[in-house]
Design a protein around this motif. Structure first.
Motif, PDB file in Angstrom:
ATOM      1  N   GLN A 141       0.840  -1.182   0.000  1.00  0.00           N
ATOM      2  CA  GLN A 141       0.000   0.000   0.000  1.00  0.00           C
ATOM      3  C   GLN A 141       0.881   1.240   0.000  1.00  0.00           C
ATOM      4  OE1 GLN A 141      -2.700   1.700  -0.004  1.00  0.00           O
ATOM      5  NE2 GLN A 141      -4.230   0.104  -0.343  1.00  0.00           N
ATOM      6  N   TRP A 142       0.286   2.373  -0.345  1.00  0.00           N
ATOM      7  CA  TRP A 142       1.040   3.624  -0.407  1.00  0.00           C
ATOM      8  C   TRP A 142       1.762   3.922   0.910  1.00  0.00           C
ATOM      9  CZ3 TRP A 142       2.977   7.264  -3.494  1.00  0.00           C
ATOM     10  CH2 TRP A 142       3.373   8.474  -2.910  1.00  0.00           C
ATOM     11  N   ASP A 143       1.075   3.816   2.027  1.00  0.00           N
ATOM     12  CA  ASP A 143       1.701   4.154   3.311  1.00  0.00           C
ATOM     13  C   ASP A 143       2.853   3.223   3.638  1.00  0.00           C
ATOM     14  OD1 ASP A 143       0.131   6.403   4.006  1.00  0.00           O
ATOM     15  OD2 ASP A 143      -1.505   5.103   4.656  1.00  0.00           O
ATOM     16  N   MET A 144       2.796   1.996   3.156  1.00  0.00           N
ATOM     17  CA  MET A 144       3.902   1.072   3.353  1.00  0.00           C
ATOM     18  C   MET A 144       5.119   1.505   2.541  1.00  0.00           C
ATOM     19  SD  MET A 144       1.473  -2.318   3.216  1.00  0.00           S
ATOM     20  CE  MET A 144       2.741  -3.564   3.327  1.00  0.00           C
ATOM     21  N   LEU A 145       4.883   2.038   1.352  1.00  0.00           N
ATOM     22  CA  LEU A 145       5.987   2.567   0.544  1.00  0.00           C
ATOM     23  C   LEU A 145       6.613   3.771   1.231  1.00  0.00           C
ATOM     24  CD1 LEU A 145       6.928   4.774  -1.813  1.00  0.00           C
ATOM     25  CD2 LEU A 145       7.576   2.385  -2.096  1.00  0.00           C
ATOM     26  N   VAL A 146       5.785   4.639   1.786  1.00  0.00           N
ATOM     27  CA  VAL A 146       6.294   5.823   2.480  1.00  0.00           C
ATOM     28  C   VAL A 146       7.141   5.411   3.683  1.00  0.00           C
ATOM     29  CG1 VAL A 146       5.646   7.887   3.796  1.00  0.00           C
ATOM     30  CG2 VAL A 146       4.399   7.293   1.702  1.00  0.00           C
ATOM     31  N   ALA A 147       6.685   4.394   4.415  1.00  0.00           N
ATOM     32  CA  ALA A 147       7.449   3.926   5.569  1.00  0.00           C
ATOM     33  C   ALA A 147       8.842   3.462   5.152  1.00  0.00           C
ATOM     34  CB  ALA A 147       6.696   2.793   6.269  1.00  0.00           C
ATOM     35  N   LEU A 148       8.941   2.801   4.001  1.00  0.00           N
ATOM     36  CA  LEU A 148      10.237   2.350   3.499  1.00  0.00           C
ATOM     37  C   LEU A 148      11.115   3.522   3.085  1.00  0.00           C
ATOM     38  CD1 LEU A 148       9.087  -0.664   1.286  1.00  0.00           C
ATOM     39  CD2 LEU A 148      10.223  -0.794   3.514  1.00  0.00           C
ATOM     40  N   VAL A 149      10.534   4.471   2.365  1.00  0.00           N
ATOM     41  CA  VAL A 149      11.308   5.631   1.902  1.00  0.00           C
ATOM     42  C   VAL A 149      11.794   6.448   3.086  1.00  0.00           C
ATOM     43  CG1 VAL A 149      11.225   7.769   0.576  1.00  0.00           C
ATOM     44  CG2 VAL A 149      10.135   5.704  -0.321  1.00  0.00           C
ATOM     45  N   ASP A 150      10.950   6.640   4.083  1.00  0.00           N
ATOM     46  CA  ASP A 150      11.347   7.390   5.277  1.00  0.00           C
ATOM     47  C   ASP A 150      12.576   6.771   5.935  1.00  0.00           C
ATOM     48  OD1 ASP A 150       9.310   9.227   4.995  1.00  0.00           O
ATOM     49  OD2 ASP A 150       7.993   8.298   6.490  1.00  0.00           O
ATOM     50  N   LYS A 151      12.650   5.457   5.923  1.00  0.00           N
ATOM     51  CA  LYS A 151      13.725   4.753   6.630  1.00  0.00           C
ATOM     52  C   LYS A 151      14.945   4.494   5.748  1.00  0.00           C
ATOM     53  CE  LYS A 151      14.335   0.882   9.834  1.00  0.00           C
ATOM     54  NZ  LYS A 151      13.634  -0.220  10.555  1.00  0.00           N
ATOM     55  N   TYR A 152      14.706   4.210   4.451  1.00  0.00           N
ATOM     56  CA  TYR A 152      15.798   3.738   3.597  1.00  0.00           C
ATOM     57  C   TYR A 152      16.073   4.605   2.377  1.00  0.00           C
ATOM     58  CZ  TYR A 152      15.167  -0.541   6.333  1.00  0.00           C
ATOM     59  OH  TYR A 152      15.058  -1.447   7.350  1.00  0.00           O
ATOM     60  N   GLY A 153      15.240   5.589   2.073  1.00  0.00           N
ATOM     61  CA  GLY A 153      15.451   6.401   0.890  1.00  0.00           C
ATOM     62  C   GLY A 153      15.178   5.621  -0.387  1.00  0.00           C
ATOM     63  N   VAL A 154      15.691   6.120  -1.501  1.00  0.00           N
ATOM     64  CA  VAL A 154      15.564   5.451  -2.794  1.00  0.00           C
ATOM     65  C   VAL A 154      16.890   5.544  -3.535  1.00  0.00           C
ATOM     66  CG1 VAL A 154      13.089   5.925  -3.001  1.00  0.00           C
ATOM     67  CG2 VAL A 154      14.730   7.527  -3.971  1.00  0.00           C
ATOM     68  N   VAL A 155      17.061   4.705  -4.557  1.00  0.00           N
ATOM     69  CA  VAL A 155      18.285   4.739  -5.367  1.00  0.00           C
ATOM     70  C   VAL A 155      17.907   4.569  -6.834  1.00  0.00           C
ATOM     71  CG1 VAL A 155      19.666   3.758  -3.479  1.00  0.00           C
ATOM     72  CG2 VAL A 155      18.750   2.250  -5.258  1.00  0.00           C
ATOM     73  N   PRO A 156      18.753   5.043  -7.759  1.00  0.00           N
ATOM     74  CA  PRO A 156      18.498   4.793  -9.184  1.00  0.00           C
ATOM     75  C   PRO A 156      18.589   3.304  -9.500  1.00  0.00           C
ATOM     76  CG  PRO A 156      20.136   6.529  -8.864  1.00  0.00           C
ATOM     77  CD  PRO A 156      19.941   5.875  -7.541  1.00  0.00           C
ATOM     78  N   LYS A 157      17.907   2.882 -10.534  1.00  0.00           N
ATOM     79  CA  LYS A 157      17.894   1.468 -10.912  1.00  0.00           C
ATOM     80  C   LYS A 157      19.281   0.966 -11.279  1.00  0.00           C
ATOM     81  CE  LYS A 157      15.117  -1.787 -13.597  1.00  0.00           C
ATOM     82  NZ  LYS A 157      13.916  -1.923 -14.456  1.00  0.00           N
ATOM     83  N   GLN A 158      20.124   1.842 -11.838  1.00  0.00           N
ATOM     84  CA  GLN A 158      21.463   1.418 -12.238  1.00  0.00           C
ATOM     85  C   GLN A 158      22.296   0.984 -11.036  1.00  0.00           C
ATOM     86  OE1 GLN A 158      22.183   5.458 -13.671  1.00  0.00           O
ATOM     87  NE2 GLN A 158      24.070   5.538 -12.485  1.00  0.00           N
TER      88      GLN A 158
END
Length: 447
Positions: A141-158
């Motif tokens: 769910q959206w809020d689950m994605l936000v929880a991950l981003v808050d804790k771990y950020g994001v990175v480019p696919k490469q």
């Protein structure tokens, strides 16, 4: 209690064969399949893939044989802004595999934490049966994605590309679920037979997660702690940004305050009054992370909010039941696409609320709204970015009728700046807790 009798079957046979057109319909369906025979070409003509309001979003991504649509849809909304701000080429993507790794590790911890919380529950009770059915899975769910981003950020696919198992997740899910159910047994038996304290069980859980981490690292690779971001823009100029952390990358390149984005749902069932907020027990991934929270509104309000955000040039994450009245090949979502009533000489008349109550429909898939066509100021069709690759629909894009939006869309995510004063006040309410098996606890995971 009554059984089928020979008289009843004879009656059904006579009813079928006394109408001459039924032979034609039967032959058509047997030869072409139900959808092939029931296809209404008027729908194909009406769902013209041209829109009065449209956001340029580039090439679509491909989740392949995995149920990560919610991750793909969310990261697509992020990359739309990155590509626009930094003039990056259209094939740029963020790493879905990176989010998948952390999601599965966090879900494993969330599951084991739930097992410890429910030690007094009977093993054959409804709650334990529900928890053990899917210890973890691809959906979210959206809020689950936000929880991950808050804790771990994001990175480019490469930086963390797809692997065999990230794109074909069935085997990985089977292994993880088997291990987690074994861990659940060990935790419950340690409590019931050995009298271990919850503190001792928490310590045991930490050791169990070591095995889960190893399985994920072998299947998906280890997530990077720092990386260099290198790309060429559309003019061909080279750019390099060195020694970034995943959190630093999100802050610098995505530049989105996810606290401003809220989940709006349309669940018109009697047990969920409008303008109230809801959450779902035992639904989440990150322990102590962002809580699942929905604001339930009527469909007219939901669509008006989505329209405002699109008009402002920002795409919209949304959740729906994608399997209903849809065609992957031609990329159409429309209740008029198949005339099942004419094909079978019967009626299908459950309302949206009744479909939820009677388990006929629920949220199954997440995609992105990238455009809308307005007729006299009102929407008649919407442009949808899917994550099934370019071989479906219009190079991966679908056309959704406004009627389909009404009937089979259940959720959007919008910036709360679009909420009226009354809706903002409603959003601030403490959410009402729903049971884990409530239809609003369903996860987006369609492949």
């Amino acid at each position: 209690m009554s059984e089928l009798s020979e008289e009843m079957i004879e009656k059904y046979t006579q009813s079928l064969n006394e109408t001459p057109i039924n032979k034609v319909l039967k032959d058509a369906i047997m030869t072409n399949g139900i959808n092939g025979a029931a296809l209404d070409n008027n729908s194909i003509v009406a769902m013209n893939p041209v829109f009065s309001e449209e956001i340029e979003t580039g090439e679509v991504a491909n989740q392949k044989k995995s149920g990560r649509c919610w991750i793909f849809a969310a990261l697509n909304t992020f990359r739309h802004k990155i590509s626009e701000r930094f003039n990056i080429k259209e094939d740029f993507e963020l790493s879905q595999n990176y989010m998948m790794f952390w999601d599965k590790l966090e879900k494993s911890n969330y599951f084991l934490d739930s097992i410890i919380k429910t030690l007094e529950e009977p093993l054959d009770g409804r709650l334990l049966s529900w928890l053990l059915t899917h210890p973890q899975q691809d959906g979210g769910q959206w809020d689950m994605l936000v929880a991950l981003v808050d804790k771990y950020g994001v990175v480019p696919k490469q930086v963390m590309p797809e692997t065999y198992q990230s794109s074909q997740s069935k085997e990985l899910n089977s292994i993880l679920d088997a291990k987690l159910r074994q861990c659940a047994r060990d935790l419950r038996q340690s409590y019931e037979k050995e009298g271990k304290s919850k503190k001792e069980l928490e310590d045991a859980k930490i050791n169990m997660l070591d095995d889960i981490y190893t399985i994920l690292a072998f299947a998906l690779g280890e997530p990077p702690k720092t990386f260099d971001f290198e790309y060429r823009d559309k003019e061909g100029d080279f750019h390099s940004d060195e020694n970034l952390s995943p959190q630093g990358f999100f802050k610098k390149y995505v530049e989105k305050n996810l606290d401003d984005y809220v989940s709006i749902i349309n669940a018109p069932t009697k047990d969920k009054p409008y303008n109230k907020t809801y959450t779902v027990k035992f639904l989440g991934n990150v322990v102590n992370g962002r809580q699942i929270k929905y604001l339930n509104v009527d469909m007219k309000t939901l669509k008006a909010l989505a329209l405002e955000q699109i008009k402002d040039g920002e795409t919209v994450w949304f959740g729906c039941d994608v399997s209903r009245y849809s065609d992957r090949k031609i990329g159409i979502l429309d209740p008029d696409l198949y005339d099942y009533e004419a094909a079978f000489s019967t009626h299908f008349n459950l309302t949206k609320a009744e479909r939820l109550d009677y388990k006929e429909s629920m949220l199954t898939h997440a995609m992105v709204l990238t455009g809308v066509n307005l007729l006299d100021g009102e929407p008649d069709r919407w442009k949808v970015e899917n994550s099934w690759g370019e071989d479906v629909g219009h190079k991966g894009y679908f056309v959704m009728s406004d009627n389909w939006m009404d009937e089979y869309t259940y959720q959007i995510v919008i910036n709360k700046k679009y909420l009226s004063g009354d809706l903002l006040k409603a959003w601030e309410q403490e959410p009402i807790e729903l049971d884990p098996w409530d239809p609003m606890g369903s996860l987006a995971l369609t492949k």
